[in-house]
Write a protein that holds these residues in place. Structure first.
Motif, PDB file in Angstrom:
ATOM      1  N   THR A 158       0.737  -1.091   0.037  1.00 50.71           N
ATOM      2  CA  THR A 158       0.058   0.023  -0.173  1.00 50.71           C
ATOM      3  C   THR A 158       0.930   1.181   0.019  1.00 50.71           C
ATOM      4  N   PRO A 159       0.883   2.027  -1.037  1.00 52.44           N
ATOM      5  CA  PRO A 159       1.553   3.355  -1.114  1.00 52.44           C
ATOM      6  C   PRO A 159       1.263   4.338   0.046  1.00 52.44           C
ATOM      7  N   VAL A 160       2.195   5.241   0.518  1.00 54.87           N
ATOM      8  CA  VAL A 160       1.918   6.197   1.270  1.00 54.87           C
ATOM      9  C   VAL A 160       2.860   7.394   0.485  1.00 54.87           C
ATOM     10  N   ASN A 161       2.039   8.193  -0.249  1.00 54.92           N
ATOM     11  CA  ASN A 161       2.574   9.273  -1.163  1.00 54.92           C
ATOM     12  C   ASN A 161       2.855  10.371  -0.425  1.00 54.92           C
ATOM     13  N   VAL A 162       4.223  11.019  -0.407  1.00 55.73           N
ATOM     14  CA  VAL A 162       4.672  11.976   0.152  1.00 55.73           C
ATOM     15  C   VAL A 162       5.357  12.655  -1.072  1.00 55.73           C
ATOM     16  N   ALA A 163       5.680  13.885  -0.541  1.00 59.22           N
ATOM     17  CA  ALA A 163       6.375  14.867  -1.835  1.00 59.22           C
ATOM     18  C   ALA A 163       7.626  15.208  -1.719  1.00 59.22           C
ATOM     19  N   ASP A 174      11.648  14.499   0.571  1.00 57.06           N
ATOM     20  CA  ASP A 174      12.307  13.317   1.394  1.00 57.06           C
ATOM     21  C   ASP A 174      12.024  13.780   2.759  1.00 57.06           C
ATOM     22  N   SER A 175      11.751  15.124   3.255  1.00 56.00           N
ATOM     23  CA  SER A 175      11.421  15.573   4.564  1.00 56.00           C
ATOM     24  C   SER A 175      10.243  14.945   5.021  1.00 56.00           C
ATOM     25  N   GLU A 176       9.116  14.937   4.460  1.00 54.98           N
ATOM     26  CA  GLU A 176       7.880  14.499   4.613  1.00 54.98           C
ATOM     27  C   GLU A 176       7.980  12.919   4.788  1.00 54.98           C
ATOM     28  N   ALA A 177       8.641  12.218   3.783  1.00 56.67           N
ATOM     29  CA  ALA A 177       8.964  10.748   4.024  1.00 56.67           C
ATOM     30  C   ALA A 177       9.668  10.492   5.276  1.00 56.67           C
ATOM     31  N   GLN A 178      10.467  11.183   5.553  1.00 56.00           N
ATOM     32  CA  GLN A 178      11.165  10.952   6.927  1.00 56.00           C
ATOM     33  C   GLN A 178      10.226  10.999   7.929  1.00 56.00           C
ATOM     34  N   ARG A 179       9.295  12.013   8.084  1.00 54.03           N
ATOM     35  CA  ARG A 179       8.330  12.419   9.124  1.00 54.03           C
ATOM     36  C   ARG A 179       7.411  11.388   9.284  1.00 54.03           C
ATOM     37  N   GLN A 180       6.825  10.875   7.888  1.00 52.79           N
ATOM     38  CA  GLN A 180       5.900   9.647   8.025  1.00 52.79           C
ATOM     39  C   GLN A 180       6.488   8.263   8.600  1.00 52.79           C
ATOM     40  N   TYR A 181       7.824   7.972   7.965  1.00 58.48           N
ATOM     41  CA  TYR A 181       8.257   7.094   8.197  1.00 58.48           C
ATOM     42  C   TYR A 181       8.495   6.698   9.770  1.00 58.48           C
ATOM     43  N   VAL A 182       9.093   7.745  10.298  1.00 55.32           N
ATOM     44  CA  VAL A 182       9.503   7.523  11.649  1.00 55.32           C
ATOM     45  C   VAL A 182       8.203   7.542  12.549  1.00 55.32           C
ATOM     46  N   ALA A 183       7.332   8.189  12.069  1.00 57.05           N
ATOM     47  CA  ALA A 183       5.943   8.203  12.867  1.00 57.05           C
ATOM     48  C   ALA A 183       5.180   6.999  12.790  1.00 57.05           C
ATOM     49  N   GLY A 184       5.721   6.089  11.785  1.00 54.28           N
ATOM     50  CA  GLY A 184       5.013   4.792  11.503  1.00 54.28           C
ATOM     51  C   GLY A 184       3.875   4.622  10.621  1.00 54.28           C
ATOM     52  N   ALA A 185       3.671   5.674   9.842  1.00 52.09           N
ATOM     53  CA  ALA A 185       2.948   5.756   9.010  1.00 52.09           C
ATOM     54  C   ALA A 185       3.134   4.595   7.566  1.00 52.09           C
ATOM     55  N   CYS A 186       4.116   4.358   7.526  1.00 52.63           N
ATOM     56  CA  CYS A 186       4.745   3.338   6.626  1.00 52.63           C
ATOM     57  C   CYS A 186       5.732   2.228   7.290  1.00 52.63           C
ATOM     58  N   ASP A 187       5.542   1.143   6.721  1.00 51.12           N
ATOM     59  CA  ASP A 187       6.498   0.125   7.239  1.00 51.12           C
ATOM     60  C   ASP A 187       7.952   0.331   6.713  1.00 51.12           C
ATOM     61  N   ALA A 188       7.985   0.813   5.425  1.00 49.69           N
ATOM     62  CA  ALA A 188       9.273   0.986   4.836  1.00 49.69           C
ATOM     63  C   ALA A 188       9.161   2.164   4.115  1.00 49.69           C
ATOM     64  N   TYR A 189      10.608   2.750   3.889  1.00 49.94           N
ATOM     65  CA  TYR A 189      10.397   4.119   3.120  1.00 49.94           C
ATOM     66  C   TYR A 189      11.680   3.799   1.660  1.00 49.94           C
TER      67      TYR A 189
END
Length: 338
Positions: free
Chosen positions: A170-175, A177-192
Protein backbone atom coordinates in the motif's frame (compact mmCIF):
# COMPACT_ATOMS: atom_id res chain seq x y z
CA UNK A 1 -3.55 7.45 -9.68
CA UNK A 2 0.19 7.28 -9.12
CA UNK A 3 0.93 6.76 -12.78
CA UNK A 4 -1.41 9.58 -13.83
CA UNK A 5 0.42 11.95 -11.46
CA UNK A 6 3.80 10.85 -12.81
CA UNK A 7 2.89 11.21 -16.46
CA UNK A 8 0.91 14.39 -15.74
CA UNK A 9 4.13 15.94 -14.47
CA UNK A 10 5.91 14.81 -17.64
CA UNK A 11 3.20 16.30 -19.83
CA UNK A 12 3.29 19.64 -18.03
CA UNK A 13 7.04 19.91 -18.36
CA UNK A 14 6.95 18.86 -22.00
CA UNK A 15 4.32 21.50 -22.78
CA UNK A 16 6.56 24.20 -21.30
CA UNK A 17 9.71 23.09 -23.11
CA UNK A 18 10.95 25.75 -25.50
CA UNK A 19 9.51 28.73 -23.59
CA UNK A 20 12.79 29.46 -21.78
CA UNK A 21 15.64 31.43 -23.31
CA UNK A 22 17.91 29.64 -25.75
CA UNK A 23 20.98 31.53 -24.52
CA UNK A 24 21.27 30.50 -20.90
CA UNK A 25 24.88 31.65 -20.56
CA UNK A 26 23.96 35.21 -21.61
CA UNK A 27 21.05 35.22 -19.17
CA UNK A 28 23.26 34.08 -16.29
CA UNK A 29 25.91 36.69 -17.04
CA UNK A 30 23.31 39.45 -17.27
CA UNK A 31 21.67 38.29 -14.04
CA UNK A 32 24.99 37.79 -12.27
CA UNK A 33 23.66 34.67 -10.61
CA UNK A 34 23.20 30.96 -11.40
CA UNK A 35 19.74 29.58 -10.65
CA UNK A 36 20.33 26.00 -9.55
CA UNK A 37 17.31 23.75 -9.05
CA UNK A 38 18.04 21.56 -6.07
CA UNK A 39 16.44 19.30 -3.48
CA UNK A 40 14.17 20.66 -0.77
CA UNK A 41 16.60 19.15 1.72
CA UNK A 42 18.65 15.94 1.49
CA UNK A 43 21.47 15.79 4.00
CA UNK A 44 24.89 15.40 2.40
CA UNK A 45 23.58 16.20 -1.08
CA UNK A 46 21.71 19.51 -0.81
CA UNK A 47 20.34 20.97 2.40
CA UNK A 48 20.56 24.31 4.22
CA UNK A 49 22.89 24.38 7.22
CA UNK A 50 22.19 26.08 10.58
CA UNK A 51 22.71 29.45 8.90
CA UNK A 52 20.39 28.65 6.01
CA UNK A 53 23.27 28.22 3.54
CA UNK A 54 22.94 25.27 1.17
CA UNK A 55 25.67 22.63 1.48
CA UNK A 56 26.30 19.21 -0.03
CA UNK A 57 27.53 17.03 -2.87
CA UNK A 58 25.10 18.40 -5.47
CA UNK A 59 25.53 21.95 -4.16
CA UNK A 60 29.29 21.64 -4.84
CA UNK A 61 28.54 21.02 -8.53
CA UNK A 62 26.40 24.17 -8.65
CA UNK A 63 29.23 26.13 -7.01
CA UNK A 64 31.76 24.78 -9.52
CA UNK A 65 29.57 25.88 -12.44
CA UNK A 66 29.07 29.36 -10.95
CA UNK A 67 32.82 29.66 -10.45
CA UNK A 68 33.46 28.63 -14.06
CA UNK A 69 30.87 31.00 -15.55
CA UNK A 70 30.76 33.95 -13.16
CA UNK A 71 34.13 33.73 -11.45
CA UNK A 72 32.51 33.38 -8.03
CA UNK A 73 31.29 30.12 -6.49
CA UNK A 74 28.94 31.98 -4.16
CA UNK A 75 26.87 33.51 -6.95
CA UNK A 76 24.23 30.78 -6.87
CA UNK A 77 20.58 30.95 -5.90
CA UNK A 78 19.37 27.52 -4.81
CA UNK A 79 15.77 26.89 -5.83
CA UNK A 80 14.22 23.99 -3.88
CA UNK A 81 12.18 21.63 -6.05
CA UNK A 82 10.20 18.48 -5.34
CA UNK A 83 9.83 15.37 -7.48
CA UNK A 84 6.70 16.88 -8.99
CA UNK A 85 7.89 20.48 -9.53
CA UNK A 86 11.51 20.04 -10.66
CA UNK A 87 10.97 19.43 -14.38
CA UNK A 88 8.36 22.16 -14.76
CA UNK A 89 10.77 24.57 -13.08
CA UNK A 90 13.50 23.67 -15.55
CA UNK A 91 11.30 23.70 -18.65
CA UNK A 92 9.79 27.11 -17.78
CA UNK A 93 13.18 28.76 -17.15
CA UNK A 94 12.64 29.19 -13.41
CA UNK A 95 16.04 27.50 -13.03
CA UNK A 96 19.05 27.27 -15.34
CA UNK A 97 19.67 23.61 -14.56
CA UNK A 98 18.80 20.88 -12.09
CA UNK A 99 21.49 19.36 -9.90
CA UNK A 100 19.57 17.04 -7.60
CA UNK A 101 18.73 13.37 -7.36
CA UNK A 102 17.05 13.12 -10.78
CA UNK A 103 17.37 9.91 -12.77
CA UNK A 104 18.37 9.90 -16.44
CA UNK A 105 15.64 8.04 -18.34
CA UNK A 106 14.59 7.71 -21.97
CA UNK A 107 11.31 9.60 -21.48
CA UNK A 108 12.85 12.50 -19.62
CA UNK A 109 15.61 12.84 -22.18
CA UNK A 110 13.35 12.71 -25.24
CA UNK A 111 9.71 13.49 -24.43
CA UNK A 112 10.51 16.23 -21.90
CA UNK A 113 13.14 17.75 -24.19
CA UNK A 114 15.89 17.72 -21.56
CA UNK A 115 19.57 16.79 -21.72
CA UNK A 116 21.21 14.82 -18.92
CA UNK A 117 24.74 16.01 -19.50
CA UNK A 118 26.60 13.57 -17.22
CA UNK A 119 26.16 11.21 -14.27
CA UNK A 120 27.50 12.61 -11.02
CA UNK A 121 26.27 9.68 -8.90
CA UNK A 122 25.51 6.11 -9.98
CA UNK A 123 22.75 4.88 -7.69
CA UNK A 124 19.98 2.33 -7.35
CA UNK A 125 16.66 2.15 -5.52
CA UNK A 126 16.51 0.45 -2.14
CA UNK A 127 14.37 0.08 0.97
CA UNK A 128 14.81 1.13 4.59
CA UNK A 129 12.91 -0.41 7.50
CA UNK A 130 13.03 -0.37 11.27
CA UNK A 131 14.93 -3.30 12.74
CA UNK A 132 11.96 -4.30 14.86
CA UNK A 133 9.91 -4.94 11.71
CA UNK A 134 11.83 -8.19 11.59
CA UNK A 135 12.54 -8.42 7.86
CA UNK A 136 15.91 -8.88 6.17
CA UNK A 137 14.83 -8.76 2.52
CA UNK A 138 12.54 -6.56 0.44
CA UNK A 139 10.87 -9.74 -0.75
CA UNK A 140 9.48 -10.13 2.79
CA UNK A 141 7.49 -6.89 2.54
CA UNK A 142 4.26 -8.54 1.34
CA UNK A 143 1.35 -6.39 2.52
CA UNK A 144 3.58 -3.55 3.74
CA UNK A 145 2.83 0.14 3.58
CA UNK A 146 5.60 1.96 1.71
CA UNK A 147 6.43 5.68 1.73
CA UNK A 148 7.11 6.81 -1.82
CA UNK A 149 7.74 10.22 -3.40
CA UNK A 150 5.28 11.20 -6.11
CA UNK A 151 6.51 12.22 -9.56
CA UNK A 152 9.56 9.96 -9.39
CA UNK A 153 10.90 6.87 -11.13
CA UNK A 154 10.80 5.13 -7.76
CA UNK A 155 7.00 4.93 -7.99
CA UNK A 156 7.14 2.88 -11.15
CA UNK A 157 10.11 0.77 -10.00
CA UNK A 158 8.27 -0.06 -6.78
CA UNK A 159 5.19 -1.25 -8.66
CA UNK A 160 7.34 -3.36 -10.98
CA UNK A 161 9.26 -4.96 -8.11
CA UNK A 162 6.19 -5.99 -6.14
CA UNK A 163 4.43 -7.25 -9.26
CA UNK A 164 7.45 -9.29 -10.35
CA UNK A 165 7.65 -10.90 -6.91
CA UNK A 166 3.87 -11.48 -6.67
CA UNK A 167 3.53 -9.52 -3.44
CA UNK A 168 1.34 -6.56 -2.52
CA UNK A 169 1.87 -3.17 -0.89
CA UNK A 170 0.00 0.00 0.00
CA UNK A 171 1.67 3.27 -1.07
CA UNK A 172 1.90 6.26 1.24
CA UNK A 173 2.51 9.17 -1.12
CA UNK A 174 4.84 11.96 0.05
CA UNK A 175 6.11 15.12 -1.63
CA UNK A 176 9.78 15.08 -0.62
CA UNK A 177 12.44 13.49 1.59
CA UNK A 178 11.49 15.53 4.64
CA UNK A 179 7.86 14.42 4.54
CA UNK A 180 8.93 10.84 3.86
CA UNK A 181 11.15 10.87 6.93
CA UNK A 182 8.38 12.27 9.12
CA UNK A 183 5.87 9.70 7.93
CA UNK A 184 8.33 6.83 8.22
CA UNK A 185 9.46 7.79 11.74
CA UNK A 186 5.85 8.29 12.83
CA UNK A 187 5.00 4.77 11.71
CA UNK A 188 2.72 5.77 8.84
CA UNK A 189 4.63 3.34 6.62
CA UNK A 190 6.54 0.12 7.25
CA UNK A 191 9.25 0.95 4.72
CA UNK A 192 10.66 3.93 2.91
CA UNK A 193 11.94 3.50 -0.64
CA UNK A 194 14.12 5.86 -2.67
CA UNK A 195 17.66 5.92 -4.07
CA UNK A 196 20.00 4.04 -1.74
CA UNK A 197 22.11 7.18 -1.29
CA UNK A 198 18.99 9.05 -0.18
CA UNK A 199 18.20 6.32 2.33
CA UNK A 200 21.70 6.61 3.76
CA UNK A 201 21.31 10.38 3.98
CA UNK A 202 17.95 10.07 5.75
CA UNK A 203 19.20 7.44 8.19
CA UNK A 204 22.18 9.61 9.12
CA UNK A 205 19.82 12.30 10.45
CA UNK A 206 17.80 9.95 12.68
CA UNK A 207 18.59 10.04 16.41
CA UNK A 208 18.41 6.24 16.53
CA UNK A 209 20.11 5.49 13.21
CA UNK A 210 21.33 2.12 14.48
CA UNK A 211 17.71 0.93 14.72
CA UNK A 212 17.13 1.28 10.98
CA UNK A 213 18.46 -0.98 8.25
CA UNK A 214 18.78 -0.61 4.51
CA UNK A 215 17.72 -3.88 2.94
CA UNK A 216 20.17 -5.59 0.55
CA UNK A 217 18.07 -5.44 -2.62
CA UNK A 218 18.87 -2.75 -5.19
CA UNK A 219 15.93 -2.93 -7.58
CA UNK A 220 16.88 -0.43 -10.29
CA UNK A 221 19.56 1.58 -12.03
CA UNK A 222 19.41 5.25 -11.04
CA UNK A 223 22.01 7.34 -12.91
CA UNK A 224 21.71 10.77 -11.30
CA UNK A 225 23.13 13.91 -12.82
CA UNK A 226 22.83 17.54 -13.93
CA UNK A 227 19.95 18.32 -16.30
CA UNK A 228 19.54 21.18 -18.80
CA UNK A 229 16.98 22.04 -21.45
CA UNK A 230 17.19 20.90 -25.06
CA UNK A 231 18.03 23.60 -27.56
CA UNK A 232 20.96 25.35 -25.86
CA UNK A 233 23.91 23.16 -26.73
CA UNK A 234 26.55 25.59 -25.55
CA UNK A 235 25.09 25.74 -22.05
CA UNK A 236 24.90 21.96 -22.03
CA UNK A 237 28.57 21.82 -23.00
CA UNK A 238 29.54 24.19 -20.17
CA UNK A 239 27.73 22.14 -17.52
CA UNK A 240 29.01 18.85 -18.95
CA UNK A 241 32.65 19.85 -19.20
CA UNK A 242 32.69 21.66 -15.87
CA UNK A 243 31.61 18.44 -14.19
CA UNK A 244 34.11 16.40 -16.21
CA UNK A 245 36.86 18.84 -15.21
CA UNK A 246 36.21 17.79 -11.62
CA UNK A 247 36.38 14.11 -12.55
CA UNK A 248 39.52 14.52 -14.67
CA UNK A 249 41.14 16.56 -11.92
CA UNK A 250 40.88 13.64 -9.49
CA UNK A 251 42.38 11.23 -12.01
CA UNK A 252 45.22 13.61 -12.88
CA UNK A 253 46.04 14.61 -9.30
CA UNK A 254 44.76 18.19 -9.50
CA UNK A 255 43.45 19.17 -6.05
CA UNK A 256 42.17 22.22 -4.24
CA UNK A 257 45.63 22.46 -2.64
CA UNK A 258 47.71 22.47 -5.85
CA UNK A 259 45.32 23.84 -8.50
CA UNK A 260 46.88 27.31 -8.40
CA UNK A 261 50.38 26.14 -9.24
CA UNK A 262 50.23 22.78 -11.02
CA UNK A 263 49.11 24.32 -14.32
CA UNK A 264 52.44 26.03 -14.77
CA UNK A 265 54.69 23.53 -12.99
CA UNK A 266 53.53 20.41 -14.83
CA UNK A 267 54.61 19.20 -18.26
CA UNK A 268 51.42 17.10 -18.63
CA UNK A 269 49.64 18.65 -21.63
CA UNK A 270 46.14 17.55 -20.56
CA UNK A 271 46.53 19.22 -17.16
CA UNK A 272 47.75 22.35 -18.90
CA UNK A 273 44.77 22.32 -21.29
CA UNK A 274 42.29 21.88 -18.42
CA UNK A 275 43.82 24.65 -16.34
CA UNK A 276 44.16 27.07 -19.24
CA UNK A 277 47.94 27.37 -19.49
CA UNK A 278 47.87 25.77 -22.95
CA UNK A 279 45.29 25.95 -25.74
CA UNK A 280 42.00 27.87 -25.84
CA UNK A 281 39.32 25.47 -24.59
CA UNK A 282 37.46 28.10 -22.61
CA UNK A 283 36.99 30.29 -25.66
CA UNK A 284 35.28 27.41 -27.45
CA UNK A 285 32.39 27.73 -24.97
CA UNK A 286 32.40 31.50 -24.49
CA UNK A 287 34.43 31.32 -21.27
CA UNK A 288 37.90 32.49 -20.32
CA UNK A 289 41.01 30.34 -20.03
CA UNK A 290 40.72 29.66 -16.27
CA UNK A 291 37.11 28.46 -16.12
CA UNK A 292 38.04 24.91 -15.09
CA UNK A 293 40.73 26.09 -12.68
CA UNK A 294 38.12 28.11 -10.81
CA UNK A 295 35.64 25.23 -10.85
CA UNK A 296 38.18 22.90 -9.23
CA UNK A 297 39.35 25.54 -6.75
CA UNK A 298 35.77 26.10 -5.55
CA UNK A 299 35.40 22.72 -3.80
CA UNK A 300 38.24 20.51 -4.98
CA UNK A 301 38.09 17.64 -7.44
CA UNK A 302 35.32 15.02 -7.65
CA UNK A 303 36.97 12.79 -5.05
CA UNK A 304 37.39 15.68 -2.61
CA UNK A 305 33.75 16.66 -3.04
CA UNK A 306 32.59 13.08 -2.49
CA UNK A 307 34.73 12.58 0.61
CA UNK A 308 33.76 15.89 2.22
CA UNK A 309 30.00 15.54 1.80
CA UNK A 310 28.92 11.89 1.61
CA UNK A 311 32.06 9.75 1.96
CA UNK A 312 32.86 7.04 4.48
CA UNK A 313 34.19 9.50 7.07
CA UNK A 314 30.92 11.50 7.06
CA UNK A 315 27.66 10.60 8.84
CA UNK A 316 26.28 9.52 5.44
CA UNK A 317 29.06 6.93 5.20
CA UNK A 318 28.90 6.05 1.50
CA UNK A 319 31.68 4.02 -0.10
CA UNK A 320 32.77 5.09 -3.57
CA UNK A 321 31.55 1.85 -5.18
CA UNK A 322 30.46 2.49 -8.77
CA UNK A 323 31.39 6.14 -8.25
CA UNK A 324 35.09 5.36 -7.95
CA UNK A 325 37.42 6.36 -10.74
CA UNK A 326 37.61 3.92 -13.65
CA UNK A 327 41.21 3.22 -12.66
CA UNK A 328 39.89 1.98 -9.29
CA UNK A 329 37.17 -0.28 -10.67
CA UNK A 330 34.39 2.33 -10.78
CA UNK A 331 32.47 4.07 -13.56
CA UNK A 332 33.74 7.64 -13.17
CA UNK A 333 35.50 8.47 -16.40
CA UNK A 334 36.08 11.86 -18.00
CA UNK A 335 36.34 12.05 -21.80
CA UNK A 336 39.68 13.41 -22.99
CA UNK A 337 40.37 17.15 -22.78
CA UNK A 338 41.93 17.61 -26.19
Amino acid sequence: MKKSLFFGTLAAASALAGFASADTLADIKARGELLCGTNTGLTGFAAPDANGVYQGFDVAVCKAIAAAVLGDATKVRYVPTTGETRFTALASGEVDLLVRNSTWTFTRDTDLKFDFVAVNYYDGQGFMVKKDLGVSSAKELDGATVCIQTGTTTELNLADFFKANNISYTPVNVADDSEAQRQYVAGACDAYTTDASGLAATRATLPDAENHIILPEIISKEPLGPVVRHGDNNWGDIVRWTFYALVAAEELGITSANVNEIGTSTVNPEIRRILGTEGDMGAMMGLDAEWAKRAIAANGNYGEIFAANIGESTPIGLARGLNAQWTQGGLMYAPPFR
